[in-house]
Design a protein around this motif. Structure first.
Motif, PDB file in Angstrom:
ATOM      1  N   GLY A   1     -19.780  -3.828  -2.663  1.00 29.69           N
ATOM      2  CA  GLY A   1     -19.387  -4.287  -1.305  1.00 29.69           C
ATOM      3  C   GLY A   1     -17.928  -3.926  -0.860  1.00 29.69           C
ATOM      4  O   GLY A   1     -17.503  -4.647   0.344  1.00 29.69           O
ATOM      5  N   VAL A   2     -17.367  -2.984  -1.617  1.00 29.94           N
ATOM      6  CA  VAL A   2     -16.039  -2.928  -1.462  1.00 29.94           C
ATOM      7  C   VAL A   2     -15.686  -1.739  -0.640  1.00 29.94           C
ATOM      8  O   VAL A   2     -16.447  -0.471  -0.846  1.00 29.94           O
ATOM      9  CB  VAL A   2     -15.151  -2.826  -2.932  1.00 29.94           C
ATOM     10  N   ARG A   3     -15.170  -1.683   0.357  1.00 28.59           N
ATOM     11  CA  ARG A   3     -14.716  -0.520   1.238  1.00 28.59           C
ATOM     12  C   ARG A   3     -13.736   0.289   0.792  1.00 28.59           C
ATOM     13  O   ARG A   3     -12.460  -0.148   0.715  1.00 28.59           O
ATOM     14  CB  ARG A   3     -14.633  -0.739   2.650  1.00 28.59           C
ATOM     15  N   LEU A   4     -13.895   1.538   0.365  1.00 25.82           N
ATOM     16  CA  LEU A   4     -12.806   2.445  -0.232  1.00 25.82           C
ATOM     17  C   LEU A   4     -12.675   3.366   0.725  1.00 25.82           C
ATOM     18  O   LEU A   4     -13.357   4.050   1.262  1.00 25.82           O
ATOM     19  CB  LEU A   4     -13.328   2.896  -1.580  1.00 25.82           C
ATOM     20  N   GLY A   5     -11.148   3.931   0.937  1.00 30.76           N
ATOM     21  CA  GLY A   5     -11.020   4.887   1.668  1.00 30.76           C
ATOM     22  C   GLY A   5      -9.817   5.904   1.142  1.00 30.76           C
ATOM     23  O   GLY A   5      -9.429   5.487   0.057  1.00 30.76           O
ATOM     24  N   ALA A   6      -9.522   6.859   2.084  1.00 35.38           N
ATOM     25  CA  ALA A   6      -8.480   7.975   1.424  1.00 35.38           C
ATOM     26  C   ALA A   6      -7.151   7.198   1.450  1.00 35.38           C
ATOM     27  O   ALA A   6      -6.852   6.545   2.435  1.00 35.38           O
ATOM     28  CB  ALA A   6      -8.507   9.060   2.339  1.00 35.38           C
ATOM     29  N   PRO A   7      -6.357   7.647   0.339  1.00 32.16           N
ATOM     30  CA  PRO A   7      -4.805   6.836   0.602  1.00 32.16           C
ATOM     31  C   PRO A   7      -4.005   7.295   1.898  1.00 32.16           C
ATOM     32  O   PRO A   7      -4.370   8.230   2.344  1.00 32.16           O
ATOM     33  CB  PRO A   7      -4.218   7.736  -0.746  1.00 32.16           C
ATOM     34  N   ARG A   8      -3.303   6.382   2.297  1.00 28.24           N
ATOM     35  CA  ARG A   8      -2.500   6.638   3.725  1.00 28.24           C
ATOM     36  C   ARG A   8      -1.186   7.049   3.411  1.00 28.24           C
ATOM     37  O   ARG A   8      -0.416   7.465   4.010  1.00 28.24           O
ATOM     38  CB  ARG A   8      -2.471   5.569   4.586  1.00 28.24           C
ATOM     39  N   THR A   9      -0.870   6.750   1.890  1.00 30.54           N
ATOM     40  CA  THR A   9       0.472   6.857   1.223  1.00 30.54           C
ATOM     41  C   THR A   9       0.075   7.759  -0.032  1.00 30.54           C
ATOM     42  O   THR A   9      -0.887   7.486  -0.541  1.00 30.54           O
ATOM     43  CB  THR A   9       1.427   5.763   1.056  1.00 30.54           C
ATOM     44  N   PRO A  10       0.612   8.738  -0.267  1.00 30.35           N
ATOM     45  CA  PRO A  10       0.555   9.672  -1.448  1.00 30.35           C
ATOM     46  C   PRO A  10       0.600   8.745  -2.796  1.00 30.35           C
ATOM     47  O   PRO A  10       1.447   8.028  -2.841  1.00 30.35           O
ATOM     48  CB  PRO A  10       1.618  10.680  -1.528  1.00 30.35           C
ATOM     49  N   LEU A  11      -0.359   8.571  -3.419  1.00 26.70           N
ATOM     50  CA  LEU A  11      -0.676   7.899  -4.485  1.00 26.70           C
ATOM     51  C   LEU A  11      -0.613   8.902  -5.978  1.00 26.70           C
ATOM     52  O   LEU A  11      -1.810   9.309  -6.280  1.00 26.70           O
ATOM     53  CB  LEU A  11      -1.921   6.895  -4.689  1.00 26.70           C
ATOM     54  N   TRP A  12       0.274   8.994  -6.674  1.00 24.94           N
ATOM     55  CA  TRP A  12       0.183   9.706  -7.730  1.00 24.94           C
ATOM     56  C   TRP A  12      -0.442   8.914  -8.883  1.00 24.94           C
ATOM     57  O   TRP A  12       0.002   7.955  -9.529  1.00 24.94           O
ATOM     58  CB  TRP A  12       1.749   9.972  -8.425  1.00 24.94           C
ATOM     59  N   SER A  13      -1.559   9.381  -9.347  1.00 18.72           N
ATOM     60  CA  SER A  13      -2.509   8.698 -10.343  1.00 18.72           C
ATOM     61  C   SER A  13      -2.243   8.889 -11.815  1.00 18.72           C
ATOM     62  O   SER A  13      -1.949   9.988 -12.060  1.00 18.72           O
ATOM     63  CB  SER A  13      -4.038   8.917 -10.070  1.00 18.72           C
ATOM     64  N   ALA A  14      -1.901   7.882 -12.591  1.00 20.30           N
ATOM     65  CA  ALA A  14      -1.551   7.949 -13.851  1.00 20.30           C
ATOM     66  C   ALA A  14      -2.768   8.232 -14.633  1.00 20.30           C
ATOM     67  O   ALA A  14      -2.850   8.558 -16.007  1.00 20.30           O
ATOM     68  CB  ALA A  14      -0.798   6.927 -14.407  1.00 20.30           C
ATOM     69  N   TYR A  15      -4.061   8.481 -14.019  1.00 16.20           N
ATOM     70  CA  TYR A  15      -5.330   8.619 -14.577  1.00 16.20           C
ATOM     71  C   TYR A  15      -5.464  10.302 -14.500  1.00 16.20           C
ATOM     72  O   TYR A  15      -5.973  11.233 -15.256  1.00 16.20           O
ATOM     73  CB  TYR A  15      -6.363   8.083 -14.242  1.00 16.20           C
ATOM     74  N   SER A  16      -5.207  10.989 -13.283  1.00 16.15           N
ATOM     75  CA  SER A  16      -5.384  12.318 -12.842  1.00 16.15           C
ATOM     76  C   SER A  16      -4.102  13.249 -13.164  1.00 16.15           C
ATOM     77  O   SER A  16      -4.224  14.310 -13.064  1.00 16.15           O
ATOM     78  CB  SER A  16      -5.964  12.564 -11.573  1.00 16.15           C
ATOM     79  N   THR A  17      -2.916  12.249 -13.068  1.00 11.52           N
ATOM     80  CA  THR A  17      -1.675  13.019 -13.106  1.00 11.52           C
ATOM     81  C   THR A  17      -1.433  13.786 -11.900  1.00 11.52           C
ATOM     82  O   THR A  17      -0.477  14.396 -11.698  1.00 11.52           O
ATOM     83  CB  THR A  17      -1.447  13.805 -14.413  1.00 11.52           C
ATOM     84  N   ALA A  18      -2.071  13.652 -10.816  1.00 11.86           N
ATOM     85  CA  ALA A  18      -1.515  14.307  -9.592  1.00 11.86           C
ATOM     86  C   ALA A  18      -2.124  13.220  -8.470  1.00 11.86           C
ATOM     87  O   ALA A  18      -2.676  12.123  -8.843  1.00 11.86           O
ATOM     88  CB  ALA A  18      -2.507  15.436  -9.468  1.00 11.86           C
TER      89      ALA A  18
END
Length: 343
Positions: free
Chosen positions: A224-241
């Protein structure tokens, strides 16, 4: 004698460096973290109350333990550390946004990435609080485990790993965190110390970022959670990008955070390799600021770093002084902070 050619130092930035926020995770928690700002800083207080309210009946219990001198549930317990770290990270970030800052990048560590996701607009803060509480309850039901910080590279530690003990986080080239169930992790720690490695137990009662917590993964809670594209660049510590729109809306990506390794060091390398920044740690302590200060791009002066809170708990006044000192550093950098009265 021949003249020696001068070696140019780092050039002064043309203007204020853009701000990137660092949001810490498990291990950064401590008693009374940021409580000196609650009831004193309005935006921080409102943001904390939003998380407590989102958690319904458990919210007041969480707030009481956070503010108590002797909490009923220790703050290192997963049902306290995880939601409170998330709430403090988010509330501090909302505070600096209210000053008029517009961060150009976000980088979180472990649960700090969930707070970064909220700030980036990937999910709502109330939804994030609910899914995080579901995660915390599932983790709390698992057998005890822990994490171990070791002053060594990940590859160097491979011969010591056994059973379910794995590399849980890579924070810097020679700063690695191991994670696993309590008994095998203790055996690994003994072996490492016998081999003269410097080790330190992390403040965690759960084997975060290891297969030992696989049973806690629950992507259904995101239904039930609405997920969307980042509006601010989010450097993921899981994907390292930078987090892609496709990954941002994948419930499995968020649900697997407690199991997957945190690669903060490589992610920080990527962020600082993309430009020069004023890094601001918005969370308890200064663990991420400490890592950033040792990075080559900060040591040469290209990027800078400061933190919103003291490195160790020193009482309410110290929290307030640290916040104001960080604001002064931002002003000195050239950020006007129109939403904050000069102090």
């Amino acid at each position: 004698m021949p003249e020696t050619e001068a070696v140019p130092g780092p050039s002064a930035p043309a203007g204020p460096r853009p701000v990137a926020l660092l949001l810490p995770g498990q291990g950064a928690q401590h008693a009374a973290m940021a409580t000196g700002l609650y009831g004193w800083e309005p935006v921080f207080t409102e943001a904390m109350d939003t998380v407590f309210d989102a958690l319904g009946a458990v919210g007041p219990q969480l707030r009481d333990d956070w503010l108590a001198e002797r909490p009923q549930v220790p703050l290192d317990h997963v049902t306290r550390a995880q939601p409170l770290l998330f709430a403090v990270d988010h509330a501090l970030a909302r505070t600096v946004l209210a000053w008029g800052l517009a961060p150009v990048a976000l980088l979180g560590h472990s649960v700090g990435e969930l707070a970064a996701g909220v700030l980036a607009g990937v999910l709502d803060v109330r939804d994030a609080a609910v899914v995080l509480w579901d995660r915390a309850e599932r983790l709390a039901a698992l057998p005890p485990g822990g994490m171990l910080a070791v002053a060594a590279g990940a590859a160097e530690l491979a011969p010591f790993l056994r059973e379910d003990v794995v590399v849980g986080a890579v924070n810097a080239p020679r700063q690695t965190m191991l994670a696993g169930s309590a008994r095998p992790l203790a055996a690994v720690a003994a072996d490492l110390r016998a081999a003269h490695y410097t080790c330190r137990e992390v403040r965690a009662t759960t084997a975060f970022h290891s297969p030992a917590v696989g049973a806690a993964v629950n992507s259904e809670v995101y239904a039930g959670v609405r997920l969307g594209a980042p509006r601010t660049p989010l450097w993921s510590a899981y994907s390292t990008a930078p987090l892609t729109p496709e990954l941002a809306v994948d419930p499995d990506f968020w649900a697997r955070h407690p199991v997957d390794p945190v690669l903060f060091g490589p992610a920080l390398d990527g962020l600082l390799g993309s430009g020069d920044f004023f890094l601001l740690e918005t969370g308890p302590g200064q663990s991420l600021a400490g890592l950033a200060r040792r990075h080559a791009r900060v040591r040469c002066g290209a990027s800078a770093v400061t933190a919103l809170l003291p490195a160790a708990p020193r009482g309410p006044e110290a929290d307030r002084e640290a916040l104001l000192a960080a604001a002064a550093r931002l002003r000195a950098e050239g950020h006007p902070l129109p939403g904050l009265a000069a102090g």
